[in-house]
Scaffold this active site. Structure first.
Site, mmCIF file in Angstrom:
data_model
loop_
_atom_site.group_PDB
_atom_site.id
_atom_site.type_symbol
_atom_site.label_atom_id
_atom_site.label_comp_id
_atom_site.label_asym_id
_atom_site.label_seq_id
_atom_site.Cartn_x
_atom_site.Cartn_y
_atom_site.Cartn_z
ATOM 1 N N ALA A 37 0.831 -1.209 0.000
ATOM 2 C CA ALA A 37 0.000 0.000 0.000
ATOM 3 C C ALA A 37 0.863 1.255 0.000
ATOM 4 O O ALA A 37 1.974 1.253 0.542
ATOM 5 C CB ALA A 37 -0.898 -0.009 1.228
ATOM 6 N N LYS A 38 0.333 2.297 -0.600
ATOM 7 C CA LYS A 38 0.994 3.605 -0.534
ATOM 8 C C LYS A 38 0.162 4.480 0.398
ATOM 9 O O LYS A 38 -0.828 5.097 -0.024
ATOM 10 C CB LYS A 38 1.086 4.227 -1.930
#
Ligand code: PMP
Length: 321
Positions: free
Chosen positions: A161-162
């Site tokens: 995830a960012k």
């Protein structure tokens, strides 16, 4: 109100269903994401091709954006198709031929408890011309500084995830490397091996083998990295995904950063500042100049993203008129 000095060719941005002039801004300073980094984002590029602008690996970027939203427990009020269309519209609206694209999902205005119970999830999309992320000279090779603090561990955050808030570690690392006079930072992981750059993956080359690491080494499995593994294999290189020690790195024939913003940039010198009890040590990678493998991959990557290699046209989404 807002000058677009550092956002060349950005004329309009999209926010919650409408385009706004770049100079306009109306978010309230108490919005949740500004205080706690409760946002997720993507970094995407579109390239100029013979068939007009094309976005590189847009479905994969949008999947990752929605995955990131899920990790942050957002109820995202947009479908992948709507986000895809909005990104294409934003490129068209700004009449951009090649650009960097930044979709951002964030917990907006409502309350300031850590749990954003009254904050809607909102979407904004920006696009502008962003040329060389590490400067025009970076193509000649950069000096990378291994910073003392270790990358967040894969057991702490989902590395796929960012998450906006997690990027505060990257901002500190980037500032620290530049403060010391180097071009960019590199994180070790908790195990003391190479993790990644603040916004880039790292590859090393030994002979005809390309090595990079993955999630279990506390690195984001970047889309550029995945593309280079495929391009590299097609060029006849052996590819290995697994741990990279400092000794592997310092003894490599070549090394490079890769990522959407940076693209592919050779690392020609590494300064190991990870041991704060001793002075930093300097290690020249290979000949100290960009090597033949990096040069070949840069050329092949460039042909792929600009639609000049039909094998990789599958990765392009044409923006259309
Ligand atoms: N690692 C980190 C921490 C990043 O932020 C990025 C940029 N998204 C990358 C690696 C490279 O990923 P990608 O190739 O998908 O841009």
């Amino acid at each position: 109100m807002f000058l677009n000095t550092n956002f060349p060719k950005a004329k309009k941005y999209w926010y919650e269903g409408k385009f706004y002039d770049w100079s306009e801004g109306g978010c309230h300073p108490t919005m949740h994401a500004l205080h706690y980094g409760s946002c997720v984002f993507e970094g995407i590029r579109a390239y100029s091709t013979a068939k007009g602008p094309a976005v590189f690996r847009l479905p994969e970027h949008n999947d990752r954006l929605l995955l990131s939203g899920g990790v942050l427990k957002m109820k995202v009020p947009y479908t992948k198709e709507q986000i895809t269309e909005t990104i294409k519209q934003t490129i068209r609206e700004n009449r951009l031929d090649s650009c960097y694209i930044r979709p951002l999902l964030f917990f907006s205005y409502g309350n300031l408890g850590l749990v954003p119970k009254a904050c809607p999830v909102e979407l904004a999309v920006f696009a502008w011309e962003w040329a060389a992320y590490l400067g025009e000279n970076a193509a000649k090779g950069v000096h990378a500084y291994i910073i003392p603090s270790r990358r967040v561990h894969h057991t702490q955050f989902n590395m796929a995830a960012k998450l906006g808030g997690v990027y505060v570690q990257s901002t500190i690392a980037g500032l620290e490397a530049r403060e010391k006079g180097y071009d960019e930072a590199i994180f070790l992981n908790m195990e003391g091996r190479i993790a990644e750059g603040p916004g880039q993956n790292v590859f090393i080359v030994k002979g005809r083998t390309l090595f990079t690491n993955g999630r279990l080494e506390s690195a984001l499995e970047g889309i550029t990295r995945t593309s280079l593994l495929e391009i590299g294999a097609d060029l006849g290189y052996k590819t290995v995904v697994g741990p990279i020690t400092k000794a592997d790195f310092f003894g490599a024939d070549e090394a490079f950063y890769c990522g959407t913003a940076v693209e592919v940039i050779p690392i020609t010198e590494v300064i190991d500042g990870s041991d704060t009890t001793a002075p930093p040590t300097t290690h020249t990678i290979g000949t100290g100049r960009p090597g033949p493998v990096a040069r070949q991959l840069i050329k092949a990557f460039n042909e792929a993203v600009t639609g000049r290699d039909p094998r990789y046209e599958k990765w392009l989404t044409y923006v259309g008129k």
